[in-house]
Design an enzyme around this catalytic site. Structure first.
Site, PDB file in Angstrom:
ATOM      1  N   TYR A  76     -11.974   7.040   4.214  1.00  0.00           N
ATOM      2  CA  TYR A  76     -11.980   7.433   2.809  1.00  0.00           C
ATOM      3  C   TYR A  76     -13.134   8.378   2.492  1.00  0.00           C
ATOM      4  O   TYR A  76     -13.235   8.887   1.371  1.00  0.00           O
ATOM      5  CB  TYR A  76     -12.105   6.205   1.895  1.00  0.00           C
ATOM      6  CG  TYR A  76     -11.109   5.120   2.189  1.00  0.00           C
ATOM      7  CD1 TYR A  76      -9.805   5.429   2.553  1.00  0.00           C
ATOM      8  CD2 TYR A  76     -11.464   3.780   2.125  1.00  0.00           C
ATOM      9  CE1 TYR A  76      -8.888   4.437   2.833  1.00  0.00           C
ATOM     10  CE2 TYR A  76     -10.556   2.776   2.392  1.00  0.00           C
ATOM     11  CZ  TYR A  76      -9.268   3.113   2.752  1.00  0.00           C
ATOM     12  OH  TYR A  76      -8.362   2.126   3.027  1.00  0.00           O
ATOM     13  N   ASN A 116       0.839  -1.194   0.000  1.00  0.00           N
ATOM     14  CA  ASN A 116       0.000   0.000   0.000  1.00  0.00           C
ATOM     15  C   ASN A 116       0.878   1.250   0.000  1.00  0.00           C
ATOM     16  O   ASN A 116       2.038   1.175   0.390  1.00  0.00           O
ATOM     17  CB  ASN A 116      -0.919  -0.009   1.225  1.00  0.00           C
ATOM     18  CG  ASN A 116      -2.063  -0.982   1.060  1.00  0.00           C
ATOM     19  OD1 ASN A 116      -2.654  -1.087   0.000  1.00  0.00           O
ATOM     20  ND2 ASN A 116      -2.371  -1.719   2.116  1.00  0.00           N
ATOM     21  N   HIS A 119      -9.792  -0.612  -2.110  1.00  0.00           N
ATOM     22  CA  HIS A 119     -10.341  -0.212  -0.811  1.00  0.00           C
ATOM     23  C   HIS A 119     -11.623   0.607  -0.940  1.00  0.00           C
ATOM     24  O   HIS A 119     -12.184   1.031   0.065  1.00  0.00           O
ATOM     25  CB  HIS A 119      -9.312   0.546   0.044  1.00  0.00           C
ATOM     26  CG  HIS A 119      -8.197  -0.324   0.523  1.00  0.00           C
ATOM     27  ND1 HIS A 119      -7.130   0.160   1.243  1.00  0.00           N
ATOM     28  CD2 HIS A 119      -7.985  -1.658   0.399  1.00  0.00           C
ATOM     29  CE1 HIS A 119      -6.292  -0.825   1.530  1.00  0.00           C
ATOM     30  NE2 HIS A 119      -6.802  -1.946   1.026  1.00  0.00           N
ATOM     31  N   CYS A 176      -4.863  -7.295  -3.755  1.00  0.00           N
ATOM     32  CA  CYS A 176      -5.387  -7.032  -2.417  1.00  0.00           C
ATOM     33  C   CYS A 176      -6.376  -8.136  -2.072  1.00  0.00           C
ATOM     34  O   CYS A 176      -6.810  -8.889  -2.947  1.00  0.00           O
ATOM     35  CB  CYS A 176      -6.062  -5.660  -2.394  1.00  0.00           C
ATOM     36  SG  CYS A 176      -6.640  -5.117  -0.770  1.00  0.00           S
ATOM     37  N   HIS A 177      -6.748  -8.263  -0.790  1.00  0.00           N
ATOM     38  CA  HIS A 177      -7.685  -9.313  -0.390  1.00  0.00           C
ATOM     39  C   HIS A 177      -9.003  -8.755   0.149  1.00  0.00           C
ATOM     40  O   HIS A 177      -9.800  -9.493   0.712  1.00  0.00           O
ATOM     41  CB  HIS A 177      -7.040 -10.233   0.666  1.00  0.00           C
ATOM     42  CG  HIS A 177      -6.314  -9.482   1.740  1.00  0.00           C
ATOM     43  ND1 HIS A 177      -5.014  -9.741   2.077  1.00  0.00           N
ATOM     44  CD2 HIS A 177      -6.701  -8.466   2.537  1.00  0.00           C
ATOM     45  CE1 HIS A 177      -4.623  -8.931   3.035  1.00  0.00           C
ATOM     46  NE2 HIS A 177      -5.639  -8.152   3.341  1.00  0.00           N
TER      47      HIS A 177
END
Length: 488
Positions: free
Chosen positions: A258, A149, A201, A170-171
């Site tokens: 975010y 990241n 994300h 990413c997971h």
């Protein structure tokens, strides 16, 4: 098969071990080579000891090497995996500590927001060094798999400026799907089919089907609100689901930072988060978790080494993308996943230059994305706000333009909801000065930043945040782990 995989930042011990065992679950990969590299000789030797033990216990012909010489590790590598954290926990602590002085309370701080943007400034020059080495000494056409990241910024820089074949992994999508399958009462993960699309994300489950039946908004809301755990841990996510009509991949804590609405005032933060685990919104939660994990590993290394003697069980292969992508590319067995790539028409209502995360299929012909997906307008608006910040952040990291860096931070949704322009300008000066050793592109700007700080009249606050927990000692962790084991 015989080829070489280089892992940069292999001192991320737990994650490197997971990638290693996942890859060795593929029968054809038993004879490949893993080249580990890291800045820390100490961390390298620890992870090499663990991987050597796995190879020995499973009687494998796999070769494992470890070196602090990155170019040596990359020589002839067909695949390069990055899981680096530039500046380590020391720089990360500043990503959380300094913004708090200006009222910005982050849970993770590694994607956007003030911490994520500065993290990107530290990472991007190093990512470009990796790309230079890959172009010069890795195997022709080597693929770069980035796990580090801030995912979008790192991948953007590697593709646009590093000129290397790169995919970001990413997971978050997998974890979100696991939650959805659970609340809907699926007997297995295979019963759930979904399309998830957006940016890393901030990816959205835009199509959900359980055993072929479409799952609508109201049914999903009811399922989450009826769940005894998620109804408490994911309050913010459920609220976004109600308003946007789709579920987000990211945890309560990640998603909260975010957006400009849920962490702008201390009383609002405590209203929307859950303190049962760091990932649900705790102030500096991932910093605390990472610090405890590193301390625990250092202290309990013999225990980790002993556990490496267990046989590799293919049934326990994780859903991390890397091993499945390599298997598909090398054997032709098709894999469907969600990948971070340059948009170029994959998502119709996001900018073409952005790094998006969306469905794709992998086989021996490469990674093939599903094009023409349109995400809901509210999701697109939220993603575009972040994309604009990411774009400016990447350009600032490349150019070393501190004024552009300040504008990127100013345009961050949460920062803009909390701080004034004067506060942002001072905060960025303070962060650049504190992290100067990891920011070579801003070396020319540090003296002037120090002078501005010495003469500044902008007030700050000494504040631990709205929901801070202390870093637990090894003894506290032992007691807690023992209690959990007994409860099970």
């Amino acid at each position: 098969m015989s080829f070489k995989i280089a892992i940069i930042g292999a001192g991320s011990v737990g994650f490197t071990k997971k990638l290693f065992t996942d890859i060795l679950c593929v029968p054809e990969f038993k004879g490949i080579e893993f080249a580990l590299t890291d800045l820390s000789e100490h961390n390298l030797q620890m992870i090499k000891a663990i991987l050597d033990k796995i190879v020995e216990a499973n009687k494998l012909p796999t070769k494992v090497t470890a070196t602090t010489d990155r170019r040596k590790a990359l020589e002839g590598a067909r695949y390069v995996i990055s899981c680096v954290r530039v500046g380590g926990l020391e720089a990360y602590a500043d990503d959380i500590r300094i913004p708090l002085k200006y009222g910005i309370d982050q849970c993770v701080g590694d994607t956007i927001c003030a911490g994520g943007i500065l993290y990107g400034q530290r990472n991007i020059p190093v990512i470009l060094d990796f790309c230079k080495d890959i172009r010069e000494v890795a195997a022709p056409g080597a693929k770069f798999l980035n796990y580090a990241n801030p995912m979008a910024m790192n991948t953007w820089a590697a593709i646009e400026y590093g000129k290397v074949d790169t995919v970001g992994l990413c997971h978050g999508v997998q974890h979100g799907a696991e939650q959805i399958a659970e609340v809907l009462g699926a007997k297995s993960q295979g019963e759930l089919d979904y399309i998830c699309s957006g940016i890393n994300h901030q990816t959205w489950f835009v199509d959900l089907r359980l055993n072929g039946r479409t799952i609508g908004k109201d049914e999903l809301i009811a399922a989450f609100e009826a769940h005894p755990i998620y109804s408490q841990q994911e309050k913010l996510r459920i609220d976004v689901l109600k308003r946007f009509g789709v579920y987000s991949t990211e945890s309560n804590g990640h998603l909260s930072e975010y957006l400009p609405w849920y962490r702008k005032r201390p009383d609002e933060i405590t209203r929307w988060i859950d303190m049962s685990d760091w990932i649900h919104g705790e102030t500096g939660g991932y910093l605390r978790h990472s610090t405890e994990t590193r301390n625990w590993f250092e202290t309990e290394f013999p225990q980790f080494l002993a556990s490496a003697e267990k046989p590799i069980d293919p049934a326990k292969r994780s859903n991390e993308h890397a091993s499945h992508i390599l298997e598909a590319l090398e054997t032709g067995r098709v894999y469907r996943g969600h990948f971070n790539v340059k948009n170029t028409g994959v998502i119709t209502n996001l900018p073409s230059d952005a790094i998006i995360e969306s469905p794709g299929f992998v086989d021996r012909f490469g990674i093939n994305m599903v094009s023409g997906i349109t995400i809901p307008e509210a999701c697109a608006a939220t993603c575009i706000s972040s994309i604009n910040v990411q774009r400016m952040s990447v350009h600032a990291a490349i150019s070393g333009d501190i004024d552009l860096l300040k504008l990127a931070v100013l345009h961050d949704p949460l920062v803009g909801a909390v701080s004034t322009p004067e506060e942002v300008w001072q905060m960025v000066d303070e962060m650049v000065v504190a992290q100067a050793r990891w920011l070579p592109q801003y070396a020319h700007a540090v003296s002037a930043a120090k002078e501005r700080l010495a003469n500044s009249k902008v007030k700050t606050r000494e504040w631990e945040g709205a929901a801070r927990r202390h870093v637990r000692s090894i003894e506290e962790l032992r007691v807690e782990k023992a209690a959990l084991k007994q409860a099970v």
